[in-house]
Design a protein around this motif. Structure first.
Motif, PDB file in Angstrom:
ATOM      1  N   VAL A 117       0.846  -1.182   0.000  1.00 19.88           N
ATOM      2  CA  VAL A 117       0.000   0.000   0.000  1.00 19.88           C
ATOM      3  C   VAL A 117       0.891   1.245   0.000  1.00 19.88           C
ATOM      4  N   VAL A 118       0.364   2.334  -0.540  1.00 18.10           N
ATOM      5  CA  VAL A 118       1.107   3.590  -0.592  1.00 18.10           C
ATOM      6  C   VAL A 118       0.722   4.447   0.606  1.00 18.10           C
ATOM      7  N   SER A 119       1.706   4.821   1.392  1.00 18.82           N
ATOM      8  CA  SER A 119       1.475   5.673   2.560  1.00 18.82           C
ATOM      9  C   SER A 119       1.930   7.094   2.246  1.00 18.82           C
ATOM     10  N   ALA A 120       0.977   8.018   2.218  1.00 12.60           N
ATOM     11  CA  ALA A 120       1.328   9.429   2.032  1.00 12.60           C
ATOM     12  C   ALA A 120       2.032   9.965   3.267  1.00 12.60           C
ATOM     13  N   ALA A 121       1.652   9.471   4.439  1.00 14.36           N
ATOM     14  CA  ALA A 121       2.274   9.939   5.685  1.00 14.36           C
ATOM     15  C   ALA A 121       3.750   9.590   5.739  1.00 14.36           C
ATOM     16  N   ARG A 122       4.110   8.439   5.158  1.00 12.99           N
ATOM     17  CA  ARG A 122       5.509   8.010   5.157  1.00 12.99           C
ATOM     18  C   ARG A 122       6.198   8.297   3.823  1.00 12.99           C
TER      19      ARG A 122
ATOM     20  N   PRO B 215      11.606  14.725   8.633  1.00 15.32           N
ATOM     21  CA  PRO B 215      10.474  15.398   7.971  1.00 15.32           C
ATOM     22  C   PRO B 215       9.930  14.577   6.804  1.00 15.32           C
ATOM     23  N   GLY B 216       8.607  14.478   6.750  1.00 18.11           N
ATOM     24  CA  GLY B 216       7.968  13.763   5.649  1.00 18.11           C
ATOM     25  C   GLY B 216       7.830  12.271   5.840  1.00 18.11           C
ATOM     26  N   ASP B 217       8.245  11.752   6.997  1.00 17.68           N
ATOM     27  CA  ASP B 217       8.102  10.320   7.277  1.00 17.68           C
ATOM     28  C   ASP B 217       7.547  10.173   8.691  1.00 17.68           C
ATOM     29  N   ASP B 218       6.224  10.048   8.794  1.00 22.49           N
ATOM     30  CA  ASP B 218       5.540  10.056  10.085  1.00 22.49           C
ATOM     31  C   ASP B 218       4.772   8.749  10.283  1.00 22.49           C
ATOM     32  N   PRO B 219       5.406   7.732  10.885  1.00 22.19           N
ATOM     33  CA  PRO B 219       4.727   6.443  11.075  1.00 22.19           C
ATOM     34  C   PRO B 219       3.475   6.540  11.948  1.00 22.19           C
ATOM     35  N   GLN B 220       3.479   7.392  12.975  1.00 18.34           N
ATOM     36  CA  GLN B 220       2.295   7.501  13.828  1.00 18.34           C
ATOM     37  C   GLN B 220       1.105   8.064  13.058  1.00 18.34           C
ATOM     38  N   ARG B 221       1.349   9.010  12.181  1.00 18.63           N
ATOM     39  CA  ARG B 221       0.254   9.544  11.365  1.00 18.63           C
ATOM     40  C   ARG B 221      -0.275   8.471  10.430  1.00 18.63           C
ATOM     41  N   MET B 222       0.611   7.637   9.893  1.00 17.13           N
ATOM     42  CA  MET B 222       0.171   6.520   9.061  1.00 17.13           C
ATOM     43  C   MET B 222      -0.757   5.600   9.851  1.00 17.13           C
ATOM     44  N   LEU B 223      -0.376   5.266  11.088  1.00 14.50           N
ATOM     45  CA  LEU B 223      -1.179   4.356  11.903  1.00 14.50           C
ATOM     46  C   LEU B 223      -2.529   4.961  12.264  1.00 14.50           C
TER      47      LEU B 223
END
Length: 278
Positions: A54-59, A130-138
């Motif tokens: 899947v494509v994660s915009a948050a990450r 910056p631009g890689d936020d795993p918590q926002r993805m979750l």
């Protein structure tokens, strides 16, 4: 000359008749290509293990999404546990650690069935770059990925090593969880310890995310702690076990190794299942 003109006129007339017969005229635009079909919704899960990309915009990247079910159990209406991997690993690592087999085993032994979902993360599961936020993805992307596959939202979270740090950080923002489990938790009892590991650039960044500094935000959620007594993070694990209440904890011989994690995986799955249905 007259015969040639007559022949051309005959051909033109014939073409006009053909267009009219088809319900068109020479000036009518021809139909374009058919519209693209809407995206196909992923099928409901039927296999014990399913791996998707899947494509994660948050990450800002494509990640693996791994679904694990007990053998022979339908995913319909099962509670879900989110599993977070350790540093240098990925979501597929739970397959080599025997999580699907442990899950099947405890369910066959009487633990109420549940599903486990793992996903790729990094940076201690927080935004340290910056631009890689795993918590926002979750929190913002994972819910849609689950609902699109007819799965419920996570009711528990479990992490190994760096993943335990991320799991406890996730639990702070999701108070409806029924359990949070930390296995060999890579936590830091001081800024000096965290700085030496080169995870966070500033003390403020570490303090904002360090689970040991926010234990009150976990209560009264049941927290499980598993750690080997030879693990370099055992001191931090004991501090977690003492400060997080209520808590189930287990300290036994073992290190920060795959061998230890495989050994305790059935106990962690059983703990999770009891609290999900309890």
């Amino acid at each position: 000359m007259g015969k040639e003109l007559s022949r051309r006129g005959f051909l033109a007339a014939g073409a006009s008749v053909a267009l009219t017969a088809a319900g068109c005229s020479a000036d009518t635009p021809q139909p374009g290509p058919p519209a693209a079909p809407p995206p196909v919704k992923p099928a409901a899960l039927t296999s014990a293990v399913t791996v998707e990309r899947v494509v994660s915009a948050a990450r800002n990247q494509t990640v693996d999404l791994v679904f694990m079910l007990p053998e022979g159990v339908s995913a319909t209406d099962l509670p879900v546990c989110l599993a977070l991997h350790g540093r240098g690993a990925n979501a597929r690592n739970f397959l080599t650690l025997g999580l699907p087999e442990a899950l099947t085993r405890v369910v066959r032994d009487g633990t109420p069935p549940f599903a486990v979902v793992a996903i790729d993360g990094d940076h201690y599961w927080v935004e340290t770059e910056p631009g890689d936020d795993p918590q926002r993805m979750l929190s913002q992307e994972l819910p849609a990925w689950l609902s699109n596959r007819n799965l419920r939202q996570p009711s528990a979270v479990f992490g190994i090593s760096m993943g335990a740090f991320g799991a406890l950080r996730y639990a702070r923002d999701h108070h409806d969880l029924r359990a949070a489990t930390a296995c060999s938790p890579a936590l830091f009892t001081s800024w000096g310890d965290a700085k030496a590991r080169k995870v966070f650039e500033t003390r403020e960044e570490w303090e904002a995310n360090e689970p040991l500094r926010h234990l009150d935000e976990l209560k009264p959620m049941p927290v499980g702690v598993w750690c080997g007594t030879s693990d370099p993070f055992v001191k931090a694990a004991r501090k977690l076990a003492q400060g997080a209440s209520p808590v189930d904890s287990a300290f036994a011989p073992g290190g920060h190794t795959d061998k230890y994690w495989k050994q305790v995986m059935p106990d962690i799955m059983a703990f999770t299942g009891r609290h999900l249905r309890g």
